[in-house]
Design an enzyme around this catalytic site. Structure first.
Site, PDB file in Angstrom:
ATOM      1  N   LYS A 106       0.869  -1.179   0.000  1.00 51.36           N
ATOM      2  CA  LYS A 106       0.000   0.000   0.000  1.00 51.36           C
ATOM      3  C   LYS A 106       0.898   1.218   0.000  1.00 51.36           C
ATOM      4  O   LYS A 106       2.060   1.139   0.417  1.00 51.36           O
ATOM      5  CB  LYS A 106      -0.886   0.006   1.254  1.00 51.36           C
TER       6      LYS A 106
HETATM    7  P1  NAD Z   1     -12.859   7.771  -2.475  1.00 48.16           P
HETATM    8  O1  NAD Z   1     -11.825   8.818  -2.343  1.00 48.16           O
HETATM    9  O2  NAD Z   1     -13.385   7.441  -3.818  1.00 48.16           O
HETATM   10  O3  NAD Z   1     -14.126   8.158  -1.544  1.00 48.16           O
HETATM   11  C1  NAD Z   1     -14.014   8.439  -0.191  1.00 48.16           C
HETATM   12  C2  NAD Z   1     -15.360   8.967   0.296  1.00 48.16           C
HETATM   13  O4  NAD Z   1     -15.344   9.079   1.706  1.00 48.16           O
HETATM   14  C3  NAD Z   1     -15.709  10.356  -0.244  1.00 48.16           C
HETATM   15  O5  NAD Z   1     -17.094  10.420  -0.516  1.00 48.16           O
HETATM   16  C4  NAD Z   1     -15.360  11.258   0.930  1.00 48.16           C
HETATM   17  O6  NAD Z   1     -16.119  12.476   0.907  1.00 48.16           O
HETATM   18  C5  NAD Z   1     -15.754  10.384   2.088  1.00 48.16           C
HETATM   19  N1  NAD Z   1     -15.085  10.708   3.355  1.00 48.16           N
HETATM   20  C6  NAD Z   1     -13.779  10.957   3.574  1.00 48.16           C
HETATM   21  N2  NAD Z   1     -13.558  11.210   4.869  1.00 48.16           N
HETATM   22  C7  NAD Z   1     -14.759  11.112   5.488  1.00 48.16           C
HETATM   23  C8  NAD Z   1     -15.170  11.238   6.818  1.00 48.16           C
HETATM   24  N3  NAD Z   1     -14.302  11.529   7.787  1.00 48.16           N
HETATM   25  N4  NAD Z   1     -16.484  11.046   7.103  1.00 48.16           N
HETATM   26  C9  NAD Z   1     -17.374  10.737   6.138  1.00 48.16           C
HETATM   27  N5  NAD Z   1     -17.030  10.599   4.842  1.00 48.16           N
HETATM   28  C10 NAD Z   1     -15.730  10.773   4.531  1.00 48.16           C
HETATM   29  O7  NAD Z   1     -12.277   6.477  -1.753  1.00 48.16           O
HETATM   30  P2  NAD Z   1     -12.687   4.947  -1.986  1.00 48.16           P
HETATM   31  O8  NAD Z   1     -11.802   4.388  -3.028  1.00 48.16           O
HETATM   32  O9  NAD Z   1     -14.160   4.845  -2.125  1.00 48.16           O
HETATM   33  O10 NAD Z   1     -12.226   4.297  -0.612  1.00 48.16           O
HETATM   34  C11 NAD Z   1     -13.048   4.314   0.551  1.00 48.16           C
HETATM   35  C12 NAD Z   1     -12.599   3.228   1.505  1.00 48.16           C
HETATM   36  O11 NAD Z   1     -12.673   1.955   0.850  1.00 48.16           O
HETATM   37  C13 NAD Z   1     -11.159   3.335   1.995  1.00 48.16           C
HETATM   38  O12 NAD Z   1     -11.067   2.779   3.278  1.00 48.16           O
HETATM   39  C14 NAD Z   1     -10.398   2.454   1.014  1.00 48.16           C
HETATM   40  O13 NAD Z   1      -9.159   2.002   1.510  1.00 48.16           O
HETATM   41  C15 NAD Z   1     -11.401   1.324   0.882  1.00 48.16           C
HETATM   42  N6  NAD Z   1     -11.255   0.481  -0.311  1.00 48.16           N
HETATM   43  C16 NAD Z   1     -11.244   1.010  -1.562  1.00 48.16           C
HETATM   44  C17 NAD Z   1     -11.149   0.161  -2.663  1.00 48.16           C
HETATM   45  C18 NAD Z   1     -11.219   0.673  -4.075  1.00 48.16           C
HETATM   46  O14 NAD Z   1     -11.287  -0.164  -4.990  1.00 48.16           O
HETATM   47  N7  NAD Z   1     -11.262   1.966  -4.324  1.00 48.16           N
HETATM   48  C19 NAD Z   1     -11.031  -1.215  -2.468  1.00 48.16           C
HETATM   49  C20 NAD Z   1     -11.074  -1.740  -1.173  1.00 48.16           C
HETATM   50  C21 NAD Z   1     -11.183  -0.873  -0.098  1.00 48.16           C
END
Ligand code: NAD
Length: 421
Positions: A106
């Site tokens: 990561k």
């Molecule tokens: P992203 O940047 O696309 O979206 C993040 C979202 O969370 C946004 O809507 C943002 O406004 C919101 N956010 C941020 N801080 C916040 C807070 N304190 N309170 C409420 N909302 C908040 O990110 P993503 O890719 O959707 O990732 C989200 C989570 O999922 C992370 O933990 C990431 O590690 C995990 N994840 C992502 C993937 C992927 O394929 N993108 C895969 C597995 C896990």
């Protein structure tokens, strides 16, 4: 009061609990209890006004015994070595649970992307890629999107990486990143993969519990890649979203919120829900206390803690985010009889389709969506069943069971290969 455990300390505590319960081989425990490589790079970037700013980026490689290190890159002010260590370790477990030949890695840059222009973000991304140099590579360590990074950022990483190759090598290296735009070698279905996996795991759980999703209610924290796709793909199950939260605030409508409509708004409003007319703003604690069947945290770590776990009023927490529940929060959910579909299982659809994208690039193939979805479905169901059956066998919670599934696979490989020399 003792200091709160950091995110990586939480991972270590979870790991130790699973290792104790299954009786993990002590040598394997020592190896997996540490990350293999931790790379920190400080690099300069020219801003639009000609100033030079220094940035700090990280790449942590936890383990690669099952295959190349694999995992996302995050651009966020809270990125630090502790968080990246935790996220890299979870990636090792995730690939092992789904039986994918990848290890765990990561990375990220400590920055607030909302403070920079698109041109500055492009230069930051390219300079970070250059600074990482041969610490990433298609057969060695393969980044992907995470918080505040997307397919455009992956295209810039790819392009920068290829520029550093001799011309004759360039087309052989498309699989240095996954989550690329389709035209640049991405896979159909990668965009929605994590959310799709979350929904399929929820459906499996509902089937086992004889729980009817039709007419059920859910609420979602985070409306980015994972949150928005999960929310939208839940819609065909007949369940209704009644609250949603992002960095701009928390919003509710007990009559139901149409996730596709919110998505259309967010696309037009700099990625934020703020101002969306069909909802009422509520405060954060009221949001967490929403009475619903399912809560889907899909934003950041450590949201469900000793302080907030008592507020939840749901049957199921389906973890779309990585590490949304800390150890104390998890214990309270357990005591309160709230089921948890743990992150390392629930959000592993992303790494599964990243693997499919990587395979397509290696073979110069392009699969249709049915093929990608069909393969993802099989992986998610097999992962779900392995975790469910292990929880039963060890009479333990599903997070510990998910770790045991992963650790058992890793332990077998170490036993087969032995330790060099
Ligand atoms: P992203 O940047 O696309 O979206 C993040 C979202 O969370 C946004 O809507 C943002 O406004 C919101 N956010 C941020 N801080 C916040 C807070 N304190 N309170 C409420 N909302 C908040 O990110 P993503 O890719 O959707 O990732 C989200 C989570 O999922 C992370 O933990 C990431 O590690 C995990 N994840 C992502 C993937 C992927 O394929 N993108 C895969 C597995 C896990």
């Amino acid at each position: 009061m003792p200091a709160k455990a950091t995110t990586y300390e939480n991972v270590t505590l979870q790991f130790n609990q699973a290792a104790d319960l299954m009786g993990l081989d002590p040598a394997v425990r020592k190896i997996l209890g540490k990350t293999e490589n931790e790379i920190t790079v400080n690099f300069p970037v020219k801003m639009d006004d000609g100033r030079i700013e220094m940035f700090t980026g990280y790449r942590v490689q936890h383990n690669n015994v099952l295959g190349p290190y694999k995992g996302g890159l995050r651009f966020h002010p809270a990125v630090d070595i502790d968080e990246v260590r935790a996220l890299a370790t979870w990636m090792t477990w995730k690939s092992a649970i789904l039986n994918i030949p990848f290890g765990g890695g990561k990375g990220g840059i400590q920055m607030d992307p909302s403070k920079y222009s698109l041109q500055e973000i492009e230069r930051i991304t390219r300079r970070f890629t250059f600074a990482l140099g041969s610490n990433i590579g298609p057969e060695y360590d393969i980044p992907a999107p995470d918080v505040n990074t997307n397919s455009q950022i992956m295209a810039w990483i790819l392009d920068t990486y290829l520029q550093m190759m001799p011309p004759l090598e360039r087309n052989r290296n498309l699989h240095v990143v996954t989550g690329k735009p389709i035209e640049s070698g991405g896979s159909l279905g990668r965009d929605k993969a994590t959310g799709q996996g979350v929904v399929w795991v929820i459906e499996q759980w509902a089937k086992d519990q004889n729980f009817d999703l039709k007419g059920a209610t859910y609420f979602v924290q985070g409306f980015g890649n994972v949150g928005s796709w999960t929310a939208r793909l839940m819609k065909p199950t007949g369940a209704r979203m009644i609250a949603v939260e992002d960095v701009s605030g928390s919003y509710a409508n007990p009559d139901g919120i149409d996730p596709d409509d919110v998505m259309a708004w967010v696309r037009e409003h700099r990625g934020l829900i703020a101002g969306y007319p069909q909802v009422k703003p509520i405060d954060h604690l009221a949001f967490l206390g929403t009475k619903a069947d399912i809560f889907i945290p899909a934003a950041m770590e450590n949201q469900i803690t000793a302080e907030t776990a008592p507020l939840l009023n749901v049957k199921l927490v389906a973890e779309g985010a990585n590490g949304p529940t800390d150890r104390e929060g998890h214990a309270i959910l357990g005591q309160r009889g709230i089921h948890v579909l743990p992150d390392v299982l629930c959000n592993s659809g992303g790494v599964a389709v990243s693997y499919f994208e990587w395979l397509q690039n290696k073979r110069s193939e392009f699969w249709d969506l049915d093929e990608v979805d069909g393969k993802l479905y099989k992986k998610m169901v097999a992962g779900y069943q392995a975790v469910r059956d292990t929880a039963k066998k060890y009479n333990t919670d599903w997070r510990t069971a998910a770790y045991i599934v992963a650790l058992s696979r890793l332990e077998r490989v170490y036993k087969e290969r032995g330790i060099f020399p």
